[in-house]
Scaffold this motif. Sequence first.
Motif, PDB file in Angstrom:
ATOM      1  N   ILE A 148       6.642  -3.421  -1.399  1.00  0.00           N
ATOM      2  CA  ILE A 148       6.478  -2.554  -2.767  1.00  0.00           C
ATOM      3  C   ILE A 148       7.516  -1.105  -2.678  1.00  0.00           C
ATOM      4  O   ILE A 148       7.784  -0.975  -1.530  1.00  0.00           O
ATOM      5  N   LEU A 149       7.611  -0.526  -3.705  1.00  0.00           N
ATOM      6  CA  LEU A 149       8.321   0.795  -3.599  1.00  0.00           C
ATOM      7  C   LEU A 149       7.773   1.887  -4.021  1.00  0.00           C
ATOM      8  O   LEU A 149       6.662   1.765  -4.851  1.00  0.00           O
ATOM      9  N   ILE A 150       7.172   2.966  -3.136  1.00  0.00           N
ATOM     10  CA  ILE A 150       6.449   3.908  -3.386  1.00  0.00           C
ATOM     11  C   ILE A 150       7.551   5.272  -3.029  1.00  0.00           C
ATOM     12  O   ILE A 150       8.282   5.259  -2.228  1.00  0.00           O
ATOM     13  N   ASN A 151       7.021   6.223  -3.883  1.00  0.00           N
ATOM     14  CA  ASN A 151       8.119   7.585  -3.634  1.00  0.00           C
ATOM     15  C   ASN A 151       7.837   7.974  -2.542  1.00  0.00           C
ATOM     16  O   ASN A 151       7.150   7.900  -1.516  1.00  0.00           O
ATOM     17  N   GLY A 152       9.329   8.497  -1.866  1.00  0.00           N
ATOM     18  CA  GLY A 152       9.531   8.752  -0.316  1.00  0.00           C
ATOM     19  C   GLY A 152       9.339  10.155  -0.256  1.00  0.00           C
ATOM     20  O   GLY A 152       9.898  10.780   0.869  1.00  0.00           O
ATOM     21  N   GLY A 153       8.874  11.169  -1.375  1.00  0.00           N
ATOM     22  CA  GLY A 153       8.556  12.589  -0.858  1.00  0.00           C
ATOM     23  C   GLY A 153       9.865  13.343  -1.606  1.00  0.00           C
ATOM     24  O   GLY A 153       9.666  14.633  -1.268  1.00  0.00           O
ATOM     25  N   GLN A 154      10.337  12.848  -2.341  1.00  0.00           N
ATOM     26  CA  GLN A 154      11.367  13.673  -3.236  1.00  0.00           C
ATOM     27  C   GLN A 154      11.883  12.971  -4.538  1.00  0.00           C
ATOM     28  O   GLN A 154      11.743  11.740  -4.451  1.00  0.00           O
ATOM     29  N   ARG A 155      12.195  13.469  -5.451  1.00  0.00           N
ATOM     30  CA  ARG A 155      12.619  12.996  -6.771  1.00  0.00           C
ATOM     31  C   ARG A 155      13.861  12.291  -6.534  1.00  0.00           C
ATOM     32  O   ARG A 155      14.754  12.812  -5.990  1.00  0.00           O
ATOM     33  N   LEU A 197      10.936   4.340  -1.234  1.00  0.00           N
ATOM     34  CA  LEU A 197      10.738   3.857   0.082  1.00  0.00           C
ATOM     35  C   LEU A 197      10.296   2.277  -0.145  1.00  0.00           C
ATOM     36  O   LEU A 197       8.920   2.237  -0.874  1.00  0.00           O
ATOM     37  N   GLY A 198      10.903   1.243   0.110  1.00  0.00           N
ATOM     38  CA  GLY A 198      10.448  -0.006   0.234  1.00  0.00           C
ATOM     39  C   GLY A 198       9.648  -0.394   1.670  1.00  0.00           C
ATOM     40  O   GLY A 198      10.295   0.086   2.741  1.00  0.00           O
ATOM     41  N   LEU A 199       8.405  -0.769   1.512  1.00  0.00           N
ATOM     42  CA  LEU A 199       7.545  -1.297   2.743  1.00  0.00           C
ATOM     43  C   LEU A 199       6.724  -2.267   2.211  1.00  0.00           C
ATOM     44  O   LEU A 199       6.208  -2.498   1.036  1.00  0.00           O
ATOM     45  N   SER A 200       5.965  -2.792   3.196  1.00  0.00           N
ATOM     46  CA  SER A 200       5.050  -3.725   3.088  1.00  0.00           C
ATOM     47  C   SER A 200       3.833  -3.075   2.505  1.00  0.00           C
ATOM     48  O   SER A 200       3.576  -1.993   2.801  1.00  0.00           O
ATOM     49  N   PRO A 201       3.074  -3.719   1.664  1.00  0.00           N
ATOM     50  CA  PRO A 201       1.675  -3.394   1.264  1.00  0.00           C
ATOM     51  C   PRO A 201       0.772  -2.742   2.530  1.00  0.00           C
ATOM     52  O   PRO A 201       0.094  -1.630   2.368  1.00  0.00           O
ATOM     53  N   ASP A 202       0.789  -3.465   3.376  1.00  0.00           N
ATOM     54  CA  ASP A 202      -0.166  -3.245   4.481  1.00  0.00           C
ATOM     55  C   ASP A 202       0.396  -2.335   5.217  1.00  0.00           C
ATOM     56  O   ASP A 202      -0.518  -1.373   5.817  1.00  0.00           O
ATOM     57  N   GLY A 203       1.587  -1.875   5.465  1.00  0.00           N
ATOM     58  CA  GLY A 203       2.190  -0.958   5.977  1.00  0.00           C
ATOM     59  C   GLY A 203       1.726   0.355   5.026  1.00  0.00           C
ATOM     60  O   GLY A 203       1.754   1.622   5.749  1.00  0.00           O
TER      61      GLY A 203
END
Length: 157
Positions: free
Chosen positions: A126-133, A137-143
């Motif tokens: 999944i992709l989630i915001n990395g702390g800036q516009r 960040l792509g990472l595993s859901p469990d991570g």
Amino acid sequence: MAKTTPATLALSKAGVGFELHPYDYDPDAPRVGLQAAEALGIAPEQVFKSLMVLVDDKPACVVLPSDCEVSMKKLAACLGGKSAQMMKPADAERLTGYKVGGVSPFGQRKAVPTVIDETAQLFDTILINGGQRGLLLGLSPDGARLAANATWSDITA
């Protein structure tokens, strides 16, 4: 664009692997998560947005697909509260240390209860915001769950 943010530092410290996905942030986009998904050519349900909320006046973070809306009723119930509402942008920025449009559930100034929509588990990444516009960040859901000390729940409307 900085490649190191409090979010990437928190993930590295937690031993959670991730990939950087920079994109051209559009400050005028009506829905930032959908704009990010389109810019990266990724399905909107795989790009997760981070929202700061108040549950019974206590801060929390909710992470859900960019093409969905949060059910405040489900979210409040999940966190043992009676009501939930969106946090004011200035309060979210002060609490997290991130600018709205760049809020990440990782590396916030103050740890708050975090809930990730259970649909995240449907994907390998999944992709989630990395702390800036402009940085996802792509990472595993469990991570993501581990690094945010989050719980899974059905929180979409």
